[in-house]
Design a protein around this motif. Structure first.
Motif, PDB file in Angstrom:
ATOM      1  N   ALA A  79      -7.565 -10.985   7.200  1.00  0.00           N
ATOM      2  CA  ALA A  79      -7.428 -10.046   6.081  1.00  0.00           C
ATOM      3  C   ALA A  79      -7.767  -8.625   6.520  1.00  0.00           C
ATOM      4  O   ALA A  79      -7.102  -7.652   6.124  1.00  0.00           O
ATOM      5  N   GLU A  80      -8.801  -8.492   7.339  1.00  0.00           N
ATOM      6  CA  GLU A  80      -9.182  -7.175   7.831  1.00  0.00           C
ATOM      7  C   GLU A  80      -8.075  -6.572   8.690  1.00  0.00           C
ATOM      8  O   GLU A  80      -7.732  -5.392   8.573  1.00  0.00           O
ATOM      9  N   GLU A  81      -7.440  -7.397   9.562  1.00  0.00           N
ATOM     10  CA  GLU A  81      -6.375  -6.902  10.420  1.00  0.00           C
ATOM     11  C   GLU A  81      -5.157  -6.501   9.600  1.00  0.00           C
ATOM     12  O   GLU A  81      -4.496  -5.492   9.879  1.00  0.00           O
ATOM     13  N   ARG A  82      -4.800  -7.300   8.567  1.00  0.00           N
ATOM     14  CA  ARG A  82      -3.668  -6.918   7.695  1.00  0.00           C
ATOM     15  C   ARG A  82      -3.958  -5.611   6.987  1.00  0.00           C
ATOM     16  O   ARG A  82      -3.087  -4.758   6.827  1.00  0.00           O
ATOM     17  N   TYR A  83      -5.174  -5.449   6.512  1.00  0.00           N
ATOM     18  CA  TYR A  83      -5.545  -4.222   5.803  1.00  0.00           C
ATOM     19  C   TYR A  83      -5.427  -3.006   6.714  1.00  0.00           C
ATOM     20  O   TYR A  83      -4.876  -1.963   6.343  1.00  0.00           O
ATOM     21  N   ARG A  84      -5.925  -3.138   7.935  1.00  0.00           N
ATOM     22  CA  ARG A  84      -5.832  -2.015   8.876  1.00  0.00           C
ATOM     23  C   ARG A  84      -4.369  -1.705   9.216  1.00  0.00           C
ATOM     24  O   ARG A  84      -3.977  -0.539   9.378  1.00  0.00           O
ATOM     25  N   GLY A  85      -3.544  -2.756   9.328  1.00  0.00           N
ATOM     26  CA  GLY A  85      -2.122  -2.525   9.600  1.00  0.00           C
ATOM     27  C   GLY A  85      -1.427  -1.749   8.499  1.00  0.00           C
ATOM     28  O   GLY A  85      -0.607  -0.861   8.750  1.00  0.00           O
ATOM     29  N   GLU A  86      -1.720  -2.079   7.222  1.00  0.00           N
ATOM     30  CA  GLU A  86      -1.124  -1.353   6.091  1.00  0.00           C
ATOM     31  C   GLU A  86      -1.560   0.115   6.094  1.00  0.00           C
ATOM     32  O   GLU A  86      -0.768   1.010   5.800  1.00  0.00           O
ATOM     33  N   LEU A  87      -2.828   0.359   6.407  1.00  0.00           N
ATOM     34  CA  LEU A  87      -3.311   1.738   6.459  1.00  0.00           C
ATOM     35  C   LEU A  87      -2.589   2.534   7.544  1.00  0.00           C
ATOM     36  O   LEU A  87      -2.261   3.707   7.359  1.00  0.00           O
ATOM     37  N   ARG A  88      -2.330   1.890   8.686  1.00  0.00           N
ATOM     38  CA  ARG A  88      -1.614   2.588   9.757  1.00  0.00           C
ATOM     39  C   ARG A  88      -0.179   2.918   9.340  1.00  0.00           C
ATOM     40  O   ARG A  88       0.336   3.989   9.653  1.00  0.00           O
ATOM     41  N   LYS A  89       0.480   2.006   8.580  1.00  0.00           N
ATOM     42  CA  LYS A  89       1.847   2.276   8.096  1.00  0.00           C
ATOM     43  C   LYS A  89       1.865   3.456   7.143  1.00  0.00           C
ATOM     44  O   LYS A  89       2.745   4.305   7.197  1.00  0.00           O
ATOM     45  N   ILE A  90       0.897   3.498   6.256  1.00  0.00           N
ATOM     46  CA  ILE A  90       0.845   4.607   5.286  1.00  0.00           C
ATOM     47  C   ILE A  90       0.608   5.931   6.010  1.00  0.00           C
ATOM     48  O   ILE A  90       1.218   6.954   5.702  1.00  0.00           O
ATOM     49  N   ALA A  91      -0.291   5.917   6.979  1.00  0.00           N
ATOM     50  CA  ALA A  91      -0.573   7.140   7.725  1.00  0.00           C
ATOM     51  C   ALA A  91       0.666   7.611   8.486  1.00  0.00           C
ATOM     52  O   ALA A  91       0.973   8.803   8.528  1.00  0.00           O
ATOM     53  N   ALA A  92       1.416   6.665   9.053  1.00  0.00           N
ATOM     54  CA  ALA A  92       2.645   7.032   9.766  1.00  0.00           C
ATOM     55  C   ALA A  92       3.681   7.598   8.816  1.00  0.00           C
ATOM     56  O   ALA A  92       4.364   8.575   9.117  1.00  0.00           O
ATOM     57  N   GLY A  93       3.806   6.991   7.602  1.00  0.00           N
ATOM     58  CA  GLY A  93       4.763   7.504   6.613  1.00  0.00           C
ATOM     59  C   GLY A  93       4.400   8.904   6.152  1.00  0.00           C
ATOM     60  O   GLY A  93       5.256   9.771   5.988  1.00  0.00           O
TER      61      GLY A  93
END
Length: 617
Positions: free
Chosen positions: A597-611
């Motif tokens: 869950a922690e890894e999925r959460y960090r992945g979503e944050l990275r996508k938002i930052a890239a967008g």
């Protein structure tokens, strides 16, 4: 005097039956006296002169007498309404039809007959009814279609062409049949020749053709929605718009073209006056802009300006394309100028009508612009809201994970304390149990044997349970392990079995106590708990039981096979658990789920930052 002259002329007609020229001269003198003289016409009717001329027109064998007699009847009927009512009979219409259909009737005789029909139906509802009931209107429509051939449409001098004059008289008579008063039945009949009129307008823009046709079209469609829709359906309104464009291109060179453009404008206005929605047809021809150019001409009369402004008003009443065209071509300032400079009430009313449309259209346009801006702002706000919502969801998930971690840490600390207390209490109980079996806890030899047996149990039972992978095989393995260990259960000290009860559900403890109560032996209670130990290790609270066991285990080998999150204790928190769990090779199910869950959460944050970075770029 006038009465004496009329009496003498009537006597001349009666006594000159064998002299057609004398009769013609007498008839010409009579109509010159009665022309535009209602009193003279009425007196001539009273002395019987009107009916005598009517009979003369039917009975005379001389064509020139027939023509002069019909023309004199027309003048008298036109001058006096009582004379019109006297002669407005079906018999006279039937006689006129005979004149029109006879092959030996000349064009001029037909023209005089049409003229009599014209004055009989003008401003006369009874005459309009008679012309329809006798079938005379159908004959007029036939003359409209056939009098002029295609080659005769391009007229060089319409004043000297008898066929054109007959056709023009037919057009005027048809106009009188449908208008003043309006006669919808006759309008519906006359619309049958609309395709011919449209064809003529498409092939000829001569004033002698365009004027009569536009007058006929305008009066036939006036205040009749059915006829208007039919005319539009056959493309008649498109044709008028094209004719206007052609005339406007010539208007800069010819004053007559400009005047004719006003006639076409009036006809278009009659076509859309009762149904302004049809004005959308004119939008593709930019008719409003052409009308504004026409209105700017200084040679126009007040009546012509009124017609043009009313047409603009009907074009812009409901059609947004025409409304925008009016604003784009500075129509609003022009209407204001007409309103402020004119002294004519009708012109002021027409300009006010257009200004009211301008007010409505500006309100609608402003609302649309506001809606469009709202839509743009709403789209931007919606995008921000969606991003905020996504971030809120992610933060909510993060808070839930953090709360679970804190709860697990707190629960782990509580169970660790309870485990220490339980070990102390179980040590006393073990001592008492050993004494009951004759074992002295203080005896070093016996105590060493118990420690070795406990270590053996931990290595043989707990280690395999922690390293087994699929849950489906765990039950089978534990069943086999339980059967092989049953022979050794009697030699296991009670302290070991009592230690496992810290992780066993309360229901099993109750069962265990019941078993102990039946056998009255602490050793048998230990056998009961140990036989169910493997099943409890793989229940939903498997991880918690492992942590409880690990609190009392001193085996370094078993500690290496344990989950780092379970053995870390207070050193595990929200800041350090990710790195610790990533390096662990034997993660328990609970900490594995938390780490994913922690890894999925960090992945979503990275996508938002890239967008965000791509949009800002």
């Amino acid at each position: 005097d006038m009465k004496t002259d009329l009496n003498l002329l009537l006597e001349c007609l009666k006594y000159q039956m064998d002299c057609p020229l004398s009769q013609k001269e007498a008839l010409i003198t009579i109509y010159s006296i009665c022309q535009q003289n209602s009193e003279a016409s009425e007196y001539f009717r009273e002395i019987g002169g009107l009916m005598f001329i009517n009979d003369l027109a039917k009975s005379s064998v001389h064509c020139i007498v027939k023509e002069a007699a019909l023309f004199t009847l027309g003048i008298i009927i036109e001058s006096n309404v009582y004379c019109q009512q006297t002669l407005c009979t079906s018999a006279l219409f039937e006689d006129l039809i005979l004149f029109l259909i006879k092959k030996d009737s000349g064009v001029n005789l037909k023209r005089m007959s049409v003229y009599v029909i014209l004055v009989l139906v003008s401003n006369n509802k009874n005459g309009q009814t008679c012309v329809r009931d006798t079938g005379c209107i159908s004959l007029l429509l036939q003359l409209f279609r056939t009098t002029l051939s295609t080659s005769e449409k391009n007229l060089s001098d319409e004043n000297t062409d008898p066929c054109y004059q007959l056709w023009s008289s037919v057009c005027s008579t048809l106009c009188a049949c449908v208008n003043n008063p309006q006669n919808e039945d006759n309008q519906n009949i006359c619309c049958s020749v609309f395709p011919y009129a449209k064809e003529w307008l498409e092939s000829c823009t001569e004033p002698g053709i365009v004027r009569p046709i536009c007058s006929f079209l305008g009066l036939t469609v006036a205040n009749n929605s059915y006829v208007q829709k039919y005319f539009v359906s056959i493309g008649g309104l498109d044709t008028l718009a094209k004719v206007l464009l052609e005339l406007m291109h010539d208007s800069c060179l010819s004053l007559s073209s400009m005047k004719l453009a006003v006639v076409v404008t009036k006809t278009m206005d009659a076509c859309i006056a009762n149904n302004s929605a049809m004005g959308v047809v004119l939008a593709k021809y930019h008719t409003v802009s052409e009308l504004l150019k026409l209105l700017s001409n200084e040679t126009l009369s007040t009546g012509e300006k009124i017609s043009i402004i009313l047409t603009i008003g009907h074009c812009t009443e409901v059609c947004e394309e025409n409304q925008c065209e009016l604003l784009q071509n500075n129509g609003l300032p022009l209407m204001i100028q007409v309103l402020t400079e004119s002294q004519d009430e009708e012109l002021i009313k027409a300009a006010t009508f257009v200004l009211q449309n301008c007010k409505q259209m500006t309100e609608q346009l402003s609302l649309k612009l506001y809606d469009n801006s709202l839509n743009v702002n709403s789209a931007e706000k919606l995008d921000v809201q969606v991003r905020k919502s996504c971030l809120q969801d992610y933060w909510k998930k993060a808070e839930e994970i953090l709360h679970r971690i804190n709860s697990l840490e707190k629960e782990h600390d509580e169970k660790r304390v309870q485990g220490e207390i339980f070990v102390d209490e179980s040590s006393v109980a073990n001592s008492e149990a050993l004494k009951s079996h004759g074992v002295n806890p203080a005896d070093p030899k016996k105590y060493t044997e118990r420690a070795q047996l406990t270590s053996k149990l931990n290595n043989e039972v707990l280690a395999p349970s922690l390293t087994s992978a699929p849950q489906e095989n765990e039950t089978g393995n534990t069943m086999d392990a339980a059967s092989t260990r049953q022979t050794e259960q009697r030699n296991i000290p009670c302290s070991v079995t009592e230690l496992q009860t810290d992780s066993v559900p309360q229901s099993h403890n109750i069962n265990g106590k019941t078993a102990c109560g039946k056998n009255q032996s602490s050793l048998q209670a230990g056998d009961f708990f140990l036989s169910h130990l493997d099943q409890h290790l793989f229940s939903s609270e498997k991880t918690e039981r492992v942590r409880s066991i690990s609190a009392t285990s001193s085996s370094h080998k078993m500690a290496d096979l344990r989950c780092s999150g379970c053995t870390a204790g207070l050193s595990l928190n929200s800041k350090t658990f990710t790195k610790m769990l990533q390096s662990c090779l034997h993660r328990c199910e609970q900490h594995r789920v938390i780490l994913e869950a922690e890894e999925r959460y960090r992945g979503e944050l990275r996508k938002i930052a890239a967008g965000n970075s791509s949009r800002s770029a």
